[in-house]
Design a protein around this motif. Structure first.
Motif, short mmCIF file in Angstrom:
data_model
loop_
_atom_site.label_atom_id
_atom_site.label_comp_id
_atom_site.label_asym_id
_atom_site.label_seq_id
_atom_site.Cartn_x
_atom_site.Cartn_y
_atom_site.Cartn_z
N LYS A 1 12.34 -1.02 -6.95
CA LYS A 1 13.70 -1.07 -7.51
C LYS A 1 13.65 -0.71 -8.98
O LYS A 1 12.81 -1.23 -9.73
CB LYS A 1 14.28 -2.47 -7.34
N ALA A 2 14.54 0.18 -9.39
CA ALA A 2 14.62 0.56 -10.79
C ALA A 2 15.28 -0.55 -11.59
O ALA A 2 16.18 -1.23 -11.10
CB ALA A 2 15.41 1.86 -10.94
N ARG A 3 14.82 -0.71 -12.81
CA ARG A 3 15.40 -1.70 -13.72
C ARG A 3 16.02 -0.95 -14.89
O ARG A 3 16.32 0.22 -14.79
CB ARG A 3 14.32 -2.69 -14.17
N ASN B 1 9.57 8.06 -7.62
CA ASN B 1 8.61 7.73 -6.57
C ASN B 1 8.63 6.25 -6.24
O ASN B 1 8.52 5.86 -5.08
CB ASN B 1 7.19 8.16 -6.97
N ALA B 2 8.76 5.42 -7.26
CA ALA B 2 8.80 3.97 -7.04
C ALA B 2 9.98 3.59 -6.16
O ALA B 2 9.84 2.85 -5.18
CB ALA B 2 8.87 3.23 -8.37
N LEU C 1 0.83 -1.21 0.00
CA LEU C 1 0.00 0.00 0.00
C LEU C 1 0.86 1.26 0.00
O LEU C 1 0.59 2.21 -0.73
CB LEU C 1 -0.92 0.01 1.22
N ALA C 2 1.91 1.26 0.80
CA ALA C 2 2.81 2.42 0.85
C ALA C 2 3.47 2.65 -0.51
O ALA C 2 3.62 3.79 -0.95
CB ALA C 2 3.87 2.21 1.93
N PHE C 3 3.83 1.57 -1.19
CA PHE C 3 4.44 1.68 -2.51
C PHE C 3 3.47 2.29 -3.52
O PHE C 3 3.77 3.30 -4.16
CB PHE C 3 4.92 0.31 -3.00
N TYR C 4 2.30 1.70 -3.65
CA TYR C 4 1.36 2.14 -4.68
C TYR C 4 0.76 3.51 -4.39
O TYR C 4 0.57 4.31 -5.30
CB TYR C 4 0.29 1.08 -4.91
N THR C 5 0.46 3.81 -3.13
CA THR C 5 -0.04 5.15 -2.84
C THR C 5 1.09 6.17 -2.96
O THR C 5 0.84 7.33 -3.30
CB THR C 5 -0.70 5.24 -1.45
N GLY C 6 2.33 5.74 -2.73
CA GLY C 6 3.48 6.62 -2.94
C GLY C 6 3.66 7.01 -4.40
O GLY C 6 4.27 8.04 -4.70
N LEU C 7 3.13 6.20 -5.30
CA LEU C 7 3.16 6.52 -6.73
C LEU C 7 2.05 7.50 -7.10
O LEU C 7 1.96 7.95 -8.23
CB LEU C 7 3.02 5.26 -7.57
#
Length: 130
Positions: A96-98, A89-90, A15-21
């Motif tokens: 993690k960036a790819r 933001n991710a 949730l923190a990840f997706y709302t952070g986006l």
């Protein structure tokens, strides 16, 4: 509409990840085992704890997206800056960036969420622009 269903180990972390986006949560379809992330008017991501996700499986197992990739989810962006902000933001919220994506008029990048699910974000240059 499309609903992307993803198994998650830690619902609060996801949730923190997706709302952070910048995505919102539809509380009507969320509880302690699931969260409905609203990406757009026509796209939702259902984050389901493993036990709840397993309720939908018949004869298969949940794979670990950190070691195996079965699907690449892709979203378009309105600009190169939007692509860059999404990636920033991710990463700031546990992703993690790819590898960046640079093909022809496409500018993009990909990231993984905390569970390893891959999200690509890309901007396509207008082929009619000079």
């Amino acid at each position: 509409m499309i609903f992307v269903n993803l198994p998650v180990r830690d619902l609060q972390e996801s949730l923190a990840f997706y709302t952070g986006l910048g995505f919102t949560v539809n509380e009507q379809y969320s509880d302690e085992n699931a969260a409905c992330i609203v990406v757009s008017d026509t796209i939702c991501v259902m984050l389901l704890v493993h036990a709840r996700f397993a309720d939908f499986l018949v004869g298969t197992q949940i794979t670990d997206a950190r070691t195996h990739t079965q699907v690449l989810n892709a979203l378009t962006a309105s600009s190169r800056d939007e692509v860059d902000r999404f990636v920033e933001n991710a990463v700031a919220h546990g992703g993690k960036a790819r590898t960046p994506i640079r093909e022809g008029g496409m500018y993009g990048h990909s990231v993984t969420d905390p569970d390893g699910h891959v999200w690509e974000i890309f901007h396509m240059a207008d082929p009619t622009a000079n």
